[in-house]
Scaffold this motif. Structure first.
Motif, PDB file in Angstrom:
ATOM      1  N   ARG A 147      12.956  11.170  -6.100  1.00 11.84           N
ATOM      2  CA  ARG A 147      13.337  10.122  -7.055  1.00 11.84           C
ATOM      3  C   ARG A 147      12.496  10.190  -8.333  1.00 11.84           C
ATOM      4  O   ARG A 147      13.012  10.028  -9.433  1.00 11.84           O
ATOM      5  N   GLU A 150      13.596  13.125 -10.530  1.00 13.88           N
ATOM      6  CA  GLU A 150      14.903  12.843 -11.123  1.00 13.88           C
ATOM      7  C   GLU A 150      14.751  11.914 -12.328  1.00 13.88           C
ATOM      8  O   GLU A 150      15.352  12.149 -13.387  1.00 13.88           O
ATOM      9  N   LEU A 153      13.084  13.648 -15.428  1.00  9.48           N
ATOM     10  CA  LEU A 153      13.921  14.604 -16.164  1.00  9.48           C
ATOM     11  C   LEU A 153      14.767  13.935 -17.245  1.00  9.48           C
ATOM     12  O   LEU A 153      15.374  14.625 -18.062  1.00  9.48           O
ATOM     13  N   HIS A 154      14.786  12.609 -17.264  1.00  8.92           N
ATOM     14  CA  HIS A 154      15.547  11.875 -18.281  1.00  8.92           C
ATOM     15  C   HIS A 154      14.637  11.226 -19.319  1.00  8.92           C
ATOM     16  O   HIS A 154      15.082  10.337 -20.058  1.00  8.92           O
ATOM     17  N   SER A 164      18.047  21.968 -22.159  1.00  9.17           N
ATOM     18  CA  SER A 164      19.050  21.240 -21.373  1.00  9.17           C
ATOM     19  C   SER A 164      19.483  22.028 -20.146  1.00  9.17           C
ATOM     20  O   SER A 164      19.789  21.445 -19.095  1.00  9.17           O
ATOM     21  N   ARG A 167      16.870  21.467 -17.389  1.00 12.02           N
ATOM     22  CA  ARG A 167      16.967  20.126 -16.812  1.00 12.02           C
ATOM     23  C   ARG A 167      18.202  20.014 -15.920  1.00 12.02           C
ATOM     24  O   ARG A 167      18.146  19.432 -14.833  1.00 12.02           O
ATOM     25  N   SER A 168      19.293  20.582 -16.365  1.00  8.58           N
ATOM     26  CA  SER A 168      20.522  20.548 -15.554  1.00  8.58           C
ATOM     27  C   SER A 168      20.336  21.322 -14.257  1.00  8.58           C
ATOM     28  O   SER A 168      20.798  20.892 -13.183  1.00  8.58           O
ATOM     29  N   LEU A 171      18.301  19.194 -11.868  1.00  5.05           N
ATOM     30  CA  LEU A 171      19.092  18.093 -11.307  1.00  5.05           C
ATOM     31  C   LEU A 171      20.052  18.605 -10.243  1.00  5.05           C
ATOM     32  O   LEU A 171      20.240  17.959  -9.195  1.00  5.05           O
ATOM     33  N   ASP A 172      20.653  19.763 -10.464  1.00  8.43           N
ATOM     34  CA  ASP A 172      21.508  20.367  -9.443  1.00  8.43           C
ATOM     35  C   ASP A 172      20.698  20.737  -8.202  1.00  8.43           C
ATOM     36  O   ASP A 172      21.167  20.563  -7.068  1.00  8.43           O
ATOM     37  N   ILE A 174      17.961  19.302  -7.158  1.00 10.09           N
ATOM     38  CA  ILE A 174      17.641  18.056  -6.460  1.00 10.09           C
ATOM     39  C   ILE A 174      18.801  17.639  -5.561  1.00 10.09           C
ATOM     40  O   ILE A 174      18.608  17.283  -4.389  1.00 10.09           O
ATOM     41  N   ARG A 175      19.997  17.683  -6.088  1.00  9.51           N
ATOM     42  CA  ARG A 175      21.172  17.314  -5.286  1.00  9.51           C
ATOM     43  C   ARG A 175      21.328  18.239  -4.088  1.00  9.51           C
ATOM     44  O   ARG A 175      21.667  17.797  -2.978  1.00  9.51           O
ATOM     45  N   THR A 277       6.667  17.292 -11.184  1.00 13.85           N
ATOM     46  CA  THR A 277       6.602  15.965 -11.802  1.00 13.85           C
ATOM     47  C   THR A 277       5.274  15.710 -12.492  1.00 13.85           C
ATOM     48  O   THR A 277       5.246  15.213 -13.628  1.00 13.85           O
TER      49      THR A 277
END
Length: 311
Positions: A147, A150, A153-154, A164, A167-168, A171-172, A174-175, A277
């Motif tokens: 968390r 995530e 990253l914003h 970008s 970061r993308s 995020l992928d 993480i999912r 992080t």
């Protein structure tokens, strides 16, 4: 680890941090004379020699809630169960310094200048003790993997040091890790967990009696899978060059060897991401942490097992 060149141990005391410290001491009616910054990574930690106390400055809009929870849980651990956690100063609650900064106040545990650091065996015994305790009466959040990363990253910090595409990709990733975690069995079950149980969060307690070390940094305490508190020692064995003996000493002290569980690779990959992080938050203003961020990010994307710089 070279502490002389470590910006988390020898960081610069900025005017913004100093103002927050002085305001926190004013509100708590504590004497800031001689205050010195001793740690600055995600949070800033000051020693107040005139009070024999420590001030932790937490940042983030959810900082006050996390700070209050860390005080509540450590008081319950220390006073109800005699668990050797870092202890808050009596009768001082978390203080909102400004809209995004919260201060908490703790007993000071002086650390020797020389000599060995606390080990994975110390940590294993403490975490086993923690996991054996009865359920806490304090409401704890349910563990949510990754968390903090995530959210980071914003932030403007992430935009300043990553493009970008990076970061993308994260995020992928993480999912994907969350999906793998959902498919695992968890033989140790759910319970109270520290949430960031690595040996770097241990302090020597020179007046401890039977407990020579105490775990600090309770910001991530939650209700979650107990295996989460085991993975940092196995991860340090690989990424921070502690060696297999480090992981084995933890397993022996805790009483369970995570390396025999099929979920180990997923937790190792998750811990890799968690280690992004910390340097990410300060990378725009600290070259050593920007370099560490790049090393970790490139290592994760390349799938290598290289040793990382430790902070």
């Amino acid at each position: 680890m070279n502490t002389e060149n470590n910006p988390t141990k020898n960081g610069n005391d900025t005017p913004q941090l100093r103002r927050a410290l002085l305001r926190a001491c004013e509100l708590a009616e504590l004497n800031p004379q001689g205050a010195r910054l001793v740690h600055y990574y995600v949070n800033a930690v000051y020693v107040l020699p005139a009070e024999y106390a420590v001030v932790r400055l937490q940042h983030g809009r959810d900082g006050r809630q996390r700070a209050a929870r860390s005080l509540d849980i450590t008081r319950w651990l220390v006073h109800t169960h005699g668990f050797p956690a870092t202890a808050p100063l009596p009768e001082l609650d978390a203080i909102a310094v400004d809209e995004t900064t919260t201060a908490t106040f703790w007993i000071y545990y002086p650390q020797p200048d020389d000599g060995p650091k606390p080990t994975s065996a110390h940590l294993g015994r403490l975490i086993h003790h923690l996991h054996e305790l009865p359920p806490s009466p304090i409401e704890l959040p349910r563990w949510t993997p990754l968390r903090s990363l995530e959210a980071a990253l914003h932030t403007p910090s992430a935009e300043a040091v990553m493009d970008s595409d990076e970061r993308s990709w994260l995020l992928d990733r993480i999912r994907g890790i969350r999906h793998e975690l959902q498919a695992l069995d968890w033989p140790l079950g759910w319970g109270l967990i520290h949430g960031d149980a690595w040996a770097g969060n241990l302090l020597w307690n020179t007046q401890a009696g039977p407990h020579p070390t105490v775990p600090g940094d309770w910001d991530s305490v939650c209700w979650g899978h107990r295996e989460i508190d085991l993975i940092p020692s196995f991860h340090a064995a690989r990424r921070y060059d502690r060696g297999t003996e480090w992981a084995q000493a933890f397993a022996n002290a805790y009483g369970y060897d995570l390396s025999h569980w099929r979920g180990l690779p997923t937790l190792m990959a998750m811990r890799d991401l968690i280690q992004v992080t910390g340097p990410l938050n300060r990378a725009p203003h600290e070259p050593a942490l920007a370099q560490a961020l790049r090393q970790r990010l490139d290592g994760i994307r390349n799938g290598d097992n290289a040793t990382w710089t430790e902070f």
